[in-house]
Design an enzyme around this catalytic site. Structure first.
Site, mmCIF file in Angstrom:
data_model
loop_
_atom_site.group_PDB
_atom_site.id
_atom_site.type_symbol
_atom_site.label_atom_id
_atom_site.label_comp_id
_atom_site.label_asym_id
_atom_site.label_seq_id
_atom_site.Cartn_x
_atom_site.Cartn_y
_atom_site.Cartn_z
ATOM 1 N N HIS A 171 6.036 -1.103 3.819
ATOM 2 C CA HIS A 171 5.284 -0.329 2.818
ATOM 3 C C HIS A 171 6.130 -0.051 1.580
ATOM 4 C CE1 HIS A 171 1.758 0.486 5.334
ATOM 5 N NE2 HIS A 171 2.589 0.607 6.355
ATOM 6 N N ASP A 191 -3.447 -0.002 -2.439
ATOM 7 C CA ASP A 191 -2.393 -0.648 -1.653
ATOM 8 C C ASP A 191 -3.052 -1.833 -0.965
ATOM 9 O OD1 ASP A 191 -0.620 -1.490 0.276
ATOM 10 O OD2 ASP A 191 -0.153 0.519 1.031
ATOM 11 N N ASP A 202 -2.239 7.898 -2.010
ATOM 12 C CA ASP A 202 -1.312 7.917 -3.132
ATOM 13 C C ASP A 202 -2.052 8.040 -4.466
ATOM 14 O OD1 ASP A 202 0.624 7.468 -1.128
ATOM 15 O OD2 ASP A 202 0.254 5.320 -1.252
ATOM 16 N N LYS A 260 -1.677 7.160 3.214
ATOM 17 C CA LYS A 260 -1.963 8.317 2.371
ATOM 18 C C LYS A 260 -2.719 7.877 1.138
ATOM 19 C CE LYS A 260 -0.516 12.251 4.035
ATOM 20 N NZ LYS A 260 -1.375 13.419 4.176
ATOM 21 N N TYR A 286 -6.364 7.421 10.335
ATOM 22 C CA TYR A 286 -5.296 7.287 9.358
ATOM 23 C C TYR A 286 -5.117 5.831 8.947
ATOM 24 C CZ TYR A 286 -0.846 7.494 7.007
ATOM 25 O OH TYR A 286 0.124 7.392 6.058
ATOM 26 N N ASP A 321 4.119 0.718 -2.989
ATOM 27 C CA ASP A 321 3.271 -0.378 -2.499
ATOM 28 C C ASP A 321 1.865 -0.327 -3.091
ATOM 29 O OD1 ASP A 321 2.354 1.853 -1.182
ATOM 30 O OD2 ASP A 321 2.778 1.128 0.837
ATOM 31 N N ASN A 356 -19.962 0.980 -7.031
ATOM 32 C CA ASN A 356 -18.970 1.983 -7.416
ATOM 33 C C ASN A 356 -17.823 1.920 -6.425
ATOM 34 O OD1 ASN A 356 -17.560 4.544 -7.754
ATOM 35 N ND2 ASN A 356 -19.309 5.147 -9.009
HETATM 36 C C1 F6R Z 1 3.391 6.300 4.563
HETATM 37 C C2 F6R Z 1 3.440 4.900 4.985
HETATM 38 C C3 F6R Z 1 4.474 4.483 5.938
HETATM 39 C C4 F6R Z 1 3.861 4.016 7.267
HETATM 40 C C5 F6R Z 1 4.953 3.634 8.275
HETATM 41 C C6 F6R Z 1 4.386 3.097 9.564
HETATM 42 O O1 F6R Z 1 2.376 6.521 3.648
HETATM 43 O O2 F6R Z 1 2.624 4.096 4.572
HETATM 44 O O3 F6R Z 1 5.407 5.497 6.152
HETATM 45 O O4 F6R Z 1 3.051 5.045 7.785
HETATM 46 O O5 F6R Z 1 5.770 2.648 7.710
HETATM 47 O O6 F6R Z 1 3.550 2.040 9.271
HETATM 48 P P1 F6R Z 1 2.880 1.107 10.376
HETATM 49 O O7 F6R Z 1 2.148 1.992 11.326
HETATM 50 O O8 F6R Z 1 1.977 0.245 9.555
HETATM 51 O O9 F6R Z 1 3.997 0.353 11.029
HETATM 52 MG MG MG Z 2 1.271 0.600 2.370
HETATM 53 MG MG MG Z 3 1.439 3.660 -1.194
#
Ligand code: F6R
Ligand code: MG
Ligand code: MG
Length: 370
Positions: A18, A11, A238, A236, A233, A52, A104
C-alpha cells in the site's frame, strides 16, 4: 460565468503493497485526461498521487456531480486498473467497489471534493491530499483556518472576514447534515466535530454580506465512507479537500498554518491506529513505517480567468514545516511503543479491520459469569 474544480481520487493499486502509486498509472491517467481536454470536456487537469491514491484534479464548466465528469474519472480509474493488474500491483482496483458506472461516482468507492465557483479577479486555491487516514482528519485544520483567531489573524484584523463563516457538518452515520454559524455557535460546532469519526465538515460557506455569494463554498472536503459502501473494511477513506484563499478568506499562510501542528488522526496500519499526520512535500508522500505515519500534501494553484490550473506549487516543501515533521516523528515513536494497546490502537467501536469478533466467538464458551 462559473467554473467547477473537481478533485477525484481512488486507490486502484499500490507499489509495493500500500506504499505508493506506480508512475504507469499516472501516465495512463495523463493520457486519458489530455484527450478529454482536447475534446473540450474539461478545461484543464493535473494528475498526481499521495501514497497509494491516484489523484485527478480537473477544472470544467459542468458543475458538481456532473455525469460526464464523474464518468470520465471512473473510466480513467478503470483503464488504469487494467495496467495495475498487468503490473500485478497490490490491491488493483481496490476502491472501485461497483461493477458499472451509474451516473455519479459518489458511493462507488472513489473520494470526491468539488466546488462550483464564480472566479474572483484572482483565484488562489489549495488542494490537500491525505493518505492513511479518514475524512475527519480535516476537521481540526479546517476549523482552525476558518474559525480560530489564534490561527487566522484575519478573523480579528480583516473587516471582510470579521463576521465569520458557516460550517456544514455531516453526521456520516445517520446521514444527516447541519449548518452551524461561527463564531456564534462555536461551542456547538466543536462539540460535534471533535467527534471526528462521526461528524465531519463537508463545506465551509461565507456569510451574507461577504463579497463571495453565500451559497458558494470556500472549502469542501471528501466524506466518502468506504466501509459503509462495501460493508466491510476495504481501506481507509483517504480524504481530499479544496480550500480557497486570500481577499476576505484565510491567507495562504493561514490555510497552511494548522499543519504546523501534526495532530493525531486515525488510520495508519490497517486503518486501525492513531498517529500524527505529517505535512510533507510530494516526494515524501510515501508512507513506509508501519504503513505510515499518515501524510498530507498541499498543492497551491492560481486559477486563471479561463479556468486553467496554474500550478502546482508543492507548499509543504519548505523548511518552515521541518519542526512539524520532526515533532511528528517523535510522536510516531511514542505512539508505536504502545503496540496493540489503546489509544495507539483505535477503540473497539472504531476497529473496522478487526479479528476481534472471531476471537470473541472462539472464546465464547470459556467466558464465565462473575
Ligand atoms: C491502511 C492500509 C494498510 C493495510 C495493511 C494490510 O490504510 O491500507 O495498512 O491495511 O497493509 O493490508 P492487507 O490486508 O491488504 O495485507
Ligand atoms: Mg491501498
Ligand atoms: Mg491510500
Amino acid at each position: 460565468e462559473k467554473i467547477t474544480i473537481s478533485v477525484i481520487k481512488a486507490d486502484i493499486g499500490g507499489w509495493p503493497g500500500h506504499h505508493k502509486v506506480h508512475p504507469a498509472l499516472i501516465e495512463k491517467a495523463n493520457e486519458l485526461l489530455a484527450k478529454s481536454k482536447e475534446e473540450g470536456t474539461i478545461i484543464d487537469f493535473h494528475v498526481t498521487y499521495c501514497g497509494d491514491d491516484l489523484q485527478l484534479i480537473m477544472t470544467h464548466k459542468k458543475g458538481v456531480d456532473s455525469e460526464e465528469i464523474h464518468g470520465l474519472a471512473w473510466d480513467t480509474f478503470k483503464e488504469a486498473t487494467e495496467i495495475a493488474k498487468e503490473l500485478g500491483l497490490y490491491g488493483a482496483g481496490q476502491d472501485l467497489l461497483k461493477d458499472a458506472f451509474s451516473g455519479n461516482i459518489r458511493g462507488m468507492g472513489p473520494g470526491v471534493a468539488e466546488m462550483e465557483i464564480t472566479l474572483r479577479r484572482s483565484e488562489p486555491i489549495v488542494t490537500f491530499h491525505m493518505d492513511k487516514t479518514e475524512p475527519g482528519a480535516f476537521n481540526l485544520p479546517i476549523f482552525r483556518m476558518f474559525a480560530d483567531p489564534f490561527n487566522t489573524a484575519g478573523l480579528v484584523i480583516d473587516p471582510h472576514m470579521h463576521m465569520g463563516f458557516r460550517f456544514e457538518v455531516w453526521d456520516i452515520m445517520e446521514h444527516k447534515r447541519v449548518i452551524l454559524n461561527s463564531p456564534e455557535e462555536l461551542y456547538d460546532l466543536l462539540a460535534l466535530i471533535g467527534a471526528k469519526s462521526r461528524y465531519v465538515i463537508k463545506h465551509v460557506f461565507p456569510k451574507e454580506g461577504h463579497a463571495i455569494p453565500s451559497d458558494e463554498p470556500v472549502a469542501v472536503i471528501s466524506t466518502e465512507k468506504l466501509f459503509e459502501i462495501a460493508g466491510e473494511y476495504v481501506g481507509k477513506d483517504d480524504p481530499v479537500a479544496i480550500v480557497r484563499a486570500q481577499s476576505g478568506l484565510p491567507a495562504l499562510g493561514e490555510v497552511l498554518e494548522p499543519f504546523a501542528f501534526p495532530h493525531l488522526v486515525s488510520g495508519w496500519m490497517r486503518g486501525s491506529h492513531n498517529g500524527p499526520i505529517i505535512p510533507v512535500p510530494l516526494k515524501y508522500a510515501t508512507p513506509s513505517r508501519f504503513d505510515g505515519p499518515p501524510r498530507v500534501i498541499a498543492l497551491g494553484w492560481q486559477i486563471n480567468k479561463n479556468g486553467r490550473l496554474i500550478g502546482p506549487v508543492d507548499l509543504f516543501d519548505d523548511v518552515a514545516f521541518d519542526d512539524a515533521r520532526r515533532k511528528a516523528l517523535e510522536i510516531t515513536d511514542y505512539m508505536r511503543r504502545h503496540g496493540p494497546f489503546e489509544p495507539h490502537r483505535l477503540p473497539l467501536e472504531e476497529m473496522e479491520y478487526t479479528t476481534l469478533p472471531g476471537i470473541l466467538e472462539k472464546l465464547k464458551d470459556r467466558f464465565e459469569e462473575l
